[in-house]
Enzyme design. Structure first.
Site: not given
Ligand code: VGL
Ligand code: ZN
Length: 240
Positions: A42, A140, A185
């Site tokens: 991410d 995802k 994540c």
């Molecule tokens: C994430 C919060 C919401 C992450 C993704 O990538 O850690 N955190 N969505």
């Protein structure tokens, strides 16, 4: 066999005092092989400075990841990839604010600012990532009513992203996890990787956390308990 006490005695107290433990034991001792994969989690505009869910110092992971990636033949990246009006967004729960929680059928859900909406610039991978050999991008969190911090399993605990099957088909045994955010994540991916039977390393200085309501300390404790190895990027040998 020498035990630890004998080794320390042999080194001598003077020499020992002069050398930091890291200098003695840490230097670039891990060499990723063909059965190793780097999972870059991410590293997307929404989680970087100016993004809607910016992680503190998030941009600092990019050069660390770019350098470390040179040691890996196998790299997989992930993208948080939500529908508009996704269930994890505080904006769809009346009276709720970001970072509050709500009880959903699959358990407790932290609510977030709208982020990583499919096809938006915020959901794009950072343009500063430089990993041309990356083989797969896993998206995802694309089911409107289910979140997915983990790159392996959605938050319902049963819907697979297919990543474990992919890695196993590619004969991967070890995964190294880096990116954003450490306590969501990255941690959930590392924990599910252990459950799927992989040897798992989290590269601490290649990650940054959100840290809401003790989440960062809890994530490290959960990962330690699950047998996830906590390492630094300097522990990885970059030259072949
Ligand atoms: C994430 C919060 C919401 C992450 C993704 O990538 O850690 N955190 N969505
Ligand atoms: Zn998300």
């Amino acid at each position: 066999m020498l035990d630890r006490r004998q080794i320390l005695a042999a080194l001598g107290t003077t020499a020992l005092a002069a050398l930091a433990p890291t200098a003695l034991f840490a230097a670039a001792s891990i060499k990723p092989d063909d059965a190793s994969a780097l999972l870059v989690i991410d590293v997307q505009n929404c989680f970087l400075p100016g993004g809607s869910l910016a992680v503190k110092e998030g941009e600092q992971v990019v050069p660390v990841i770019n350098k470390m990636a040179k040691a890996f033949a196998n790299v997989v990246m992930t993208q948080d990839w939500h529908t508009p009006g996704h269930i994890s967004f505080a904006s769809v729960h009346s009276g709720k604010k970001p970072f509050e929680t709500v009880d959903l059928p699959y358990g407790k859900q932290v609510l977030w600012p709208d982020h990583c909406v499919q096809g938006t610039d915020g959901a794009a991978l950072s343009k500063d990532l430089s990993i041309p050999q990356a083989e797969l991008v896993v998206r995802k969190g694309f089911h409107k009513d289910v979140d997915s911090y983990s790159a392996f399993l959605e938050a319902d605990g049963k819907t697979s992203t297919g990543l474990a099957g992919y890695l196993k088909a590619r004969k991967i045994k070890r995964v190294f996890v880096a990116g954003l955010a450490t306590d969501f994540c990255v941690a959930w991916t590392a924990l599910d990787a252990r459950k799927a039977g992989f040897e798992v390393y989290v590269v601490e200085d290649a990650c940054r956390g959100i840290d809401t309501q003790g989440s960062l300390a809890k994530a490290w404790a959960d990962m330690a308990k699950a047998g996830v190895k906590r390492i630094q990027s300097a522990d990885i040998a970059v030259s072949a």
